[in-house]
Structure formats: C-alpha cells, structure tokens
Design a protein around this motif. Structure first.
Motif, mmCIF file in Angstrom:
data_model
loop_
_atom_site.group_PDB
_atom_site.id
_atom_site.type_symbol
_atom_site.label_atom_id
_atom_site.label_comp_id
_atom_site.label_asym_id
_atom_site.label_seq_id
_atom_site.Cartn_x
_atom_site.Cartn_y
_atom_site.Cartn_z
ATOM 1 N N CYS A 90 41.734 41.913 38.561
ATOM 2 C CA CYS A 90 40.768 42.702 39.313
ATOM 3 C C CYS A 90 40.618 42.170 40.739
ATOM 4 O O CYS A 90 40.445 40.971 40.952
ATOM 5 C CB CYS A 90 39.419 42.697 38.595
ATOM 6 N N CYS A 93 36.492 40.932 41.015
ATOM 7 C CA CYS A 93 35.926 39.805 40.261
ATOM 8 C C CYS A 93 36.997 38.810 39.806
ATOM 9 O O CYS A 93 36.669 37.733 39.310
ATOM 10 C CB CYS A 93 35.124 40.306 39.058
ATOM 11 N N CYS A 111 38.796 46.172 37.544
ATOM 12 C CA CYS A 111 38.394 46.390 36.167
ATOM 13 C C CYS A 111 37.363 47.526 36.143
ATOM 14 O O CYS A 111 36.855 47.936 37.186
ATOM 15 C CB CYS A 111 37.819 45.105 35.571
ATOM 16 N N CYS A 114 33.902 46.778 37.831
ATOM 17 C CA CYS A 114 33.945 46.706 39.293
ATOM 18 C C CYS A 114 34.241 48.073 39.904
ATOM 19 O O CYS A 114 33.726 48.413 40.966
ATOM 20 C CB CYS A 114 34.990 45.695 39.749
#
Ligand code: ZN
Length: 130
Positions: A90, A93, A111, A114
């Motif tokens: 991701c 994050c 992801c 997010c």
C-alpha cells in the motif's frame, strides 16, 4: 500476507493482458485522431517499440481518451512496481494490499482502507500517481 511468487506471476499476467487490450483500444483511438484534419501526424508505420508507444500517447493526448490513458499509465506503473519488488504494498500505510483486491484491480496502489480514506478526502475517481 505478502504476495508469493505464483500470485505475483498471475497478477503480472493479468496486467499484461489488460495492457495489451488497452493498447489495442488506444491504437484505434490514435488512428481516429490521425484522420482528423488538425492532426499533423501522417500514418506512420506501426511497430512495437517504446518509441511508438510514446508517439501513440502524444497523439492520444489530443484526443478525449484521458480515462484509458490514465488506466494505461497505472498499468505501466504496476509493471514497474513488480520489477522493483514494491508491488502489492500500500502506497499510504505500507501494508499489504492483498491478492483478492489486486486480482480485481491489478493496478491498485492502496489497500481497501486507505483507498476509502483517499476517496473520502479527495472525492471522485482516484487518479494514478506517477
Ligand atoms: Zn493502506
């Protein structure tokens, strides 16, 4: 769970397939652009090198195919992330995007959590960042 080799290969195959399909569509669009009177481009011989893709994209920037071009760029970006070993992580994050999500959206940069946060923050369609 991070992607294993087999999953990465499968996703790479999906990306290549989608990229080829998109390129075919974009080539048709480019052919239409070239037929239009304001275009300076004569029908050049098709080949498969990077240069012809660059020419293709230059032609297409005149045309209303931004969405397809964005998708094409996001696929190119996914390919370079695979090559760089960053694919499946991701952007926001640093966690794993997950195989199921990547299978549905091989060019995904984030992801699900997010991505939802991103869409709430910026609204509308996510733009691939290159
Ligand atoms: Zn994330």
């Amino acid at each position: 769970m991070p992607l294993n080799q087999k999953q990465t290969e499968e996703l790479r195959g999906l990306i290549d397939q989608r990229r080829e399909a998109l390129l075919a569509e974009l080539r048709e669009d480019a052919a239409r652009v070239r037929e239009q009177p304001y275009s300076e481009h004569a029908g050049s011989a098709p080949d498969t090198g990077d240069e012809s893709v660059a020419t293709l994209i230059a032609d297409l920037e005149q045309a209303d195919v931004t969405r397809d071009l964005d998708e094409f760029r996001s696929l190119e970006s996914a390919k370079s992330r695979i090559a760089g070993g960053e694919y499946g992580t991701c952007n926001d994050c640093g966690g794993d995007i997950g195989f199921a999500r990547l299978k549905a959206t091989p060019s995904a940069l984030r992801c699900i959590d997010c991505q939802e946060r991103y869409e709430k923050t910026y609204g509308g369609e996510p733009k691939p960042s290159l």
